[in-house]
Design a protein around this motif. Structure first.
Motif, PDB file in Angstrom:
ATOM      1  N   PRO A 154       0.945  -1.224   0.069  1.00 53.94           N
ATOM      2  CA  PRO A 154      -0.148   0.035   0.066  1.00 53.94           C
ATOM      3  C   PRO A 154       0.777   1.147   0.059  1.00 53.94           C
ATOM      4  O   PRO A 154       1.669   1.513   1.024  1.00 53.94           O
ATOM      5  N   ARG A 155       0.733   2.248  -0.782  1.00 51.29           N
ATOM      6  CA  ARG A 155       1.692   3.475  -1.050  1.00 51.29           C
ATOM      7  C   ARG A 155       0.766   4.761  -1.548  1.00 51.29           C
ATOM      8  O   ARG A 155       1.221   5.760  -1.475  1.00 51.29           O
ATOM      9  N   GLY A 156      -0.463   4.548  -1.595  1.00 53.37           N
ATOM     10  CA  GLY A 156      -1.183   5.555  -1.921  1.00 53.37           C
ATOM     11  C   GLY A 156      -0.776   6.397  -3.202  1.00 53.37           C
ATOM     12  O   GLY A 156      -0.622   5.843  -4.098  1.00 53.37           O
ATOM     13  N   LYS A 157      -0.370   7.765  -2.820  1.00 54.09           N
ATOM     14  CA  LYS A 157      -0.173   8.757  -3.983  1.00 54.09           C
ATOM     15  C   LYS A 157       1.490   8.702  -4.136  1.00 54.09           C
ATOM     16  O   LYS A 157       1.923   9.523  -4.873  1.00 54.09           O
ATOM     17  N   GLN A 158       2.191   7.907  -3.485  1.00 57.01           N
ATOM     18  CA  GLN A 158       3.833   7.777  -3.655  1.00 57.01           C
ATOM     19  C   GLN A 158       3.930   7.056  -5.123  1.00 57.01           C
ATOM     20  O   GLN A 158       3.341   6.021  -5.184  1.00 57.01           O
ATOM     21  N   ASP A 159       4.615   7.881  -6.073  1.00 57.81           N
ATOM     22  CA  ASP A 159       5.051   7.304  -7.141  1.00 57.81           C
ATOM     23  C   ASP A 159       6.130   6.441  -7.238  1.00 57.81           C
ATOM     24  O   ASP A 159       6.935   6.365  -6.265  1.00 57.81           O
ATOM     25  N   TRP A 160       6.027   5.383  -8.155  1.00 58.95           N
ATOM     26  CA  TRP A 160       7.075   4.331  -8.254  1.00 58.95           C
ATOM     27  C   TRP A 160       7.941   4.672  -9.304  1.00 58.95           C
ATOM     28  O   TRP A 160       8.951   3.925  -9.747  1.00 58.95           O
ATOM     29  N   GLN A 161       7.665   5.844 -10.026  1.00 54.30           N
ATOM     30  CA  GLN A 161       8.929   6.162 -11.122  1.00 54.30           C
ATOM     31  C   GLN A 161       9.733   7.156 -10.502  1.00 54.30           C
ATOM     32  O   GLN A 161       9.432   7.506  -9.258  1.00 54.30           O
ATOM     33  N   ASP A 162      10.877   7.478 -10.811  1.00 56.89           N
ATOM     34  CA  ASP A 162      11.948   8.414 -10.343  1.00 56.89           C
ATOM     35  C   ASP A 162      11.317   9.742 -10.331  1.00 56.89           C
ATOM     36  O   ASP A 162      11.717  10.207  -8.952  1.00 56.89           O
ATOM     37  N   GLU A 163      10.757  10.204 -11.265  1.00 55.22           N
ATOM     38  CA  GLU A 163      10.041  11.546 -11.130  1.00 55.22           C
ATOM     39  C   GLU A 163       8.705  11.618 -11.085  1.00 55.22           C
ATOM     40  O   GLU A 163       8.038  10.816 -11.849  1.00 55.22           O
ATOM     41  N   PRO A 164       8.121  12.312 -10.139  1.00 55.58           N
ATOM     42  CA  PRO A 164       6.353  12.235 -10.030  1.00 55.58           C
ATOM     43  C   PRO A 164       5.838  12.450 -11.302  1.00 55.58           C
ATOM     44  O   PRO A 164       6.061  13.332 -12.212  1.00 55.58           O
ATOM     45  N   HIS A 165       4.756  11.830 -11.749  1.00 53.33           N
ATOM     46  CA  HIS A 165       4.174  12.112 -12.931  1.00 53.33           C
ATOM     47  C   HIS A 165       2.538  11.961 -12.566  1.00 53.33           C
ATOM     48  O   HIS A 165       1.978  11.508 -11.647  1.00 53.33           O
ATOM     49  N   SER A 166       1.896  12.508 -13.796  1.00 55.32           N
ATOM     50  CA  SER A 166       0.448  12.574 -13.627  1.00 55.32           C
ATOM     51  C   SER A 166      -0.194  12.892 -12.335  1.00 55.32           C
ATOM     52  O   SER A 166       0.175  13.867 -11.996  1.00 55.32           O
ATOM     53  N   ILE A 167      -0.746  12.106 -11.551  1.00 52.48           N
ATOM     54  CA  ILE A 167      -1.226  12.371 -10.147  1.00 52.48           C
ATOM     55  C   ILE A 167      -0.706  11.808  -9.217  1.00 52.48           C
ATOM     56  O   ILE A 167      -1.218  11.662  -7.959  1.00 52.48           O
ATOM     57  N   TRP A 168       0.555  11.247  -9.269  1.00 59.76           N
ATOM     58  CA  TRP A 168       1.525  10.583  -8.349  1.00 59.76           C
ATOM     59  C   TRP A 168       2.347  11.741  -7.742  1.00 59.76           C
ATOM     60  O   TRP A 168       3.018  12.468  -8.428  1.00 59.76           O
ATOM     61  N   TYR A 169       2.827  11.655  -6.415  1.00 55.61           N
ATOM     62  CA  TYR A 169       3.857  12.413  -5.949  1.00 55.61           C
ATOM     63  C   TYR A 169       5.162  11.956  -5.399  1.00 55.61           C
ATOM     64  O   TYR A 169       5.259  10.820  -5.506  1.00 55.61           O
ATOM     65  N   PRO A 170       6.112  12.577  -4.684  1.00 56.63           N
ATOM     66  CA  PRO A 170       7.241  12.019  -4.497  1.00 56.63           C
ATOM     67  C   PRO A 170       7.162  11.014  -3.274  1.00 56.63           C
ATOM     68  O   PRO A 170       6.082  10.909  -2.588  1.00 56.63           O
ATOM     69  N   ARG A 171       7.939  10.092  -3.458  1.00 48.88           N
ATOM     70  CA  ARG A 171       7.985   8.910  -2.445  1.00 48.88           C
ATOM     71  C   ARG A 171       8.208   9.362  -0.774  1.00 48.88           C
ATOM     72  O   ARG A 171       8.742  10.526  -0.758  1.00 48.88           O
ATOM     73  N   THR A 172       7.850   8.570  -0.116  1.00 49.11           N
ATOM     74  CA  THR A 172       8.182   8.947   1.432  1.00 49.11           C
ATOM     75  C   THR A 172       8.667   7.630   1.929  1.00 49.11           C
ATOM     76  O   THR A 172       8.182   6.623   2.035  1.00 49.11           O
ATOM     77  N   THR A 173      10.124   7.640   2.215  1.00 49.54           N
ATOM     78  CA  THR A 173      10.620   6.531   2.970  1.00 49.54           C
ATOM     79  C   THR A 173      11.016   6.714   4.279  1.00 49.54           C
ATOM     80  O   THR A 173      11.441   7.909   4.697  1.00 49.54           O
TER      81      THR A 173
END
Length: 616
Positions: A154-173
């Motif tokens: 479960p990751r919600g809006k955290q992007d799985w790509q290197d740079e945020p795309h479309s409606i997803w945002y930077p990761r939280t680690t």
């Protein structure tokens, strides 16, 4: 700062205090500077090659506020800091984590004390026995593992790509909520819960004990009050390590005094609760908490709050800040978001793909704001994703079910993680199972099984529709001869999806337009433009479009509520009513009037919205 629920100061009035529904006196925040390292393949903190950086907890290392500001981290990060503490007889020391994304292991003075999986829920360890004797300075070390491309977690809006795309945002680690210590007695209250039962004018009270059974003659005292008014002061015998009681309050009938005791966004009355664990006359443990008298029901296609029809006027809230990501920059920032939400005319939020910091829910309770709580999605359907999502969702409900502000649970959004609901039975079964599990764990609130479309098990039928033309939106959902809801369910395909699955037709549930709008505002001085589901060219156009869309929604008379997308701009998604810095894009009183459906003169600026393809 809004007023405290408690008239006198306790240490828990500190802005970092993370658990306002179960407060104790003795605690210490561990937020601040920790040592930090990035290292994979390491099994113990003593093997870290170099603690070569510092990080400011609780901000994630991807954030500017953390001091790291690195979005290219690997899967494994490490934290270390020292604490000063001297062991005391018959006192236990608990180490609490508000949330660590995604897996965590913890060592104290080199000794492993425990682990947890789940990026959005709290956990704690009793570290007393791990503290080395005859030492006053101790070391805490934490390993956090978060797969950058882990679509089954479960990751919600955290992007799985290197740079945020479309409606997803930077990761939280790693660590992104408060870390804290709490001193507790060996024999103590482990859980205190209060649940309102409006139909009987009672409060359900549950207290559980933890610690060694020494054969004491134990009792629990509960004191309930509002201001100077005492509602109850009762003593209960403890049997089999717990207390279960119904507290009957004096029913004032239908006069104003009853309304004054009810909680709502218009009158957020909270009931203070003080709980003591007693051995004879000796106080062994003391807890401060709170609750409210309020009920949520559904009836004849309407949503009811306290047995009266109550339209949901919600705004989608992503809960992100530019420099701190999912972590609020301060408690004042949380309060400010709630104040802006209410000033704009909304009575609630749909917290989107995020389990919010408990301090936000506390202030929503205190200030009066409805909350739809939603589980962050996984994006791949596997056995692991099913087990992970279910386990964490149970922890979410356990953490937050005591907040009166929460009125609806949402385990799934837009078929994310169950991408083939119309055709794959096990996808449908998963949604149905979490719907029924949620209803089992908390029968007091409605549950939306899958928000947006492809409804298969739900108490509220929700629709996501980003139609930018107010006239077309009104025509699609207006109650007209030969039209209305049956026609909309038959012919409307928002984002190309059916609203209900064939074997699960609408059965009289209230209908809520739970995502619409998403209007961006592009001006000539904005570098790179602005992304939205539709785009306007000025603040005047944005205001006119908002007023016309909201007028169409109010005029349709089909909906028991709505949720506008969205409260603030969030990274590349620039379709907020406020900027990412929380500045309004047009006049707040005008927002308030349009949100509330107050009629006004038509805007003079023509609306020329540019359609964008909806992206969920």
């Amino acid at each position: 700062m809004a007023p405290s629920l408690w008239p006198e100061t306790w240490p828990t009035d500190h802005p970092d205090y993370p658990r306002r529904r179960m407060q104790r006196r003795e605690w210490q925040s561990l937020n601040g500077i920790w040592e930090f390292a990035v290292a994979g393949g390491v099994e113990h903190p003593s093997a870290i090659p170099a603690w070569d950086r510092q990080i400011i907890v609780p901000f994630a290392p991807e954030s500017v506020a953390s001091g790291i500001d690195d979005r290219t981290l690997g899967a494994d990060v490490w934290y270390r800091r020292e604490i000063e503490y001297t062991r005391r007889e018959d006192v236990r020391l608990l180490l609490h984590f508000g949330a660590v994304d995604y897996r965590a292991r913890v060592w104290v003075d080199g000794r492993f004390v425990g682990q947890h999986e789940g990026g959005h829920t709290p956990f704690w360890f009793d570290i007393t026995d791990a503290l080395k004797k005859n030492r006053e300075v101790h070391e805490i070390a934490v390993w956090a593992h978060d797969e950058p491309q882990g679509l089954a977690q479960p990751r919600g809006k955290q992007d799985w790509q290197d740079e945020p795309h479309s409606i997803w945002y930077p990761r939280t680690t790693g660590i992104w909520q408060t870390v804290w210590l709490e001193e507790v007695p060996s024999r103590r209250l482990s859980d205190v819960r209060l649940t309102s039962h409006l139909d009987r004018w009672t409060l359900g009270f549950e207290a559980r004990l933890y610690g060694p059974d020494r054969g004491e003659d134990l009792r629990v005292r509960l004191r309930l009050s509002v201001g100077d008014r005492l509602l109850a002061d009762d003593l209960y015998d403890v049997q089999e390590e717990e207390v279960h009681r119904r507290v009957a309050l004096a029913d004032p009938g239908i006069d104003d005094s009853r309304n004054e005791l009810l909680w709502s966004p218009d009158s957020p009355t909270l009931i203070r609760a003080e709980v003591w664990l007693l051995d004879g006359d000796q106080v062994m443990d003391e807890i401060r908490s709170y609750t409210a008298m309020r009920g949520v029901n559904l009836q004849r296609g309407r949503m009811l709050l306290n047995n009266r029809p109550y339209p949901m006027r919600l705004v989608l809230d992503q809960g992100y800040w530019p420099d701190t990501l999912m972590t609020p920059p301060s408690e004042e920032a949380l309060i400010r978001d709630i104040e802006l939400t209410k000033a704009a005319g909304f009575n609630g939020v749909r917290k989107h793909q995020k389990v919010e910091d408990p301090r936000y829910l506390y202030w929503a309770d205190v200030l009066g704001l409805l909350v739809w709580e939603e589980m962050p999605s996984a994006y791949r359907f596997t056995r692991d994703s099913v087990e992970r999502l279910t386990r964490e969702w149970v922890e979410v409900i356990d953490r937050d079910s005591g907040h009166p502000c929460i009125v609806v649970w949402v385990p799934f959004n837009e078929s994310w993680g169950v991408p083939d609901l119309p055709n794959v039975e096990k996808h449908r079964s998963f949604v149905q199972s979490l719907y029924h599990l949620t209803r089992t764990l908390d029968p007091s609130r409605p549950v939306v099984g899958n928000d947006g479309w492809e409804s298969t098990a739900t108490d509220i039928l929700t629709i996501h529709d980003y139609e930018s033309d107010p006239a077309r939106l009104l025509a699609r959902y207006a109650r007209t001869p030969g039209g209305g809801l049956p026609e909309a369910l038959r012919s409307a395909f928002p984002a190309g999806r059916v609203i209900t699955l064939d074997e699960h037709p609408h059965d009289g549930q209230p209908v809520v337009l739970s995502e619409f709008g998403g209007i961006a505002c592009r001006t000539t001085d904005e570098p790179g433009g602005a992304w939205g589901y539709s785009v306007t060219g000025s603040s005047q156009e944005l205001r006119a479009t908002y007023e016309q869309l909201l007028s169409a929604v109010h005029e349709s008379e089909m909906f028991a509520g709505f949720c506008y997308t969205q409260l603030t701009d969030t990274f590349q998604e620039a379709n907020g009513l406020f900027t990412a810095q929380r500045e309004p894009k047009f006049d707040i009183p005008a927002m308030h009037r349009a949100t509330r459906g107050v009629r006004q003169h038509p805007a003079e600026v023509p609306v020329e919205a540019v359609d964008r393809e909806p992206t969920s």
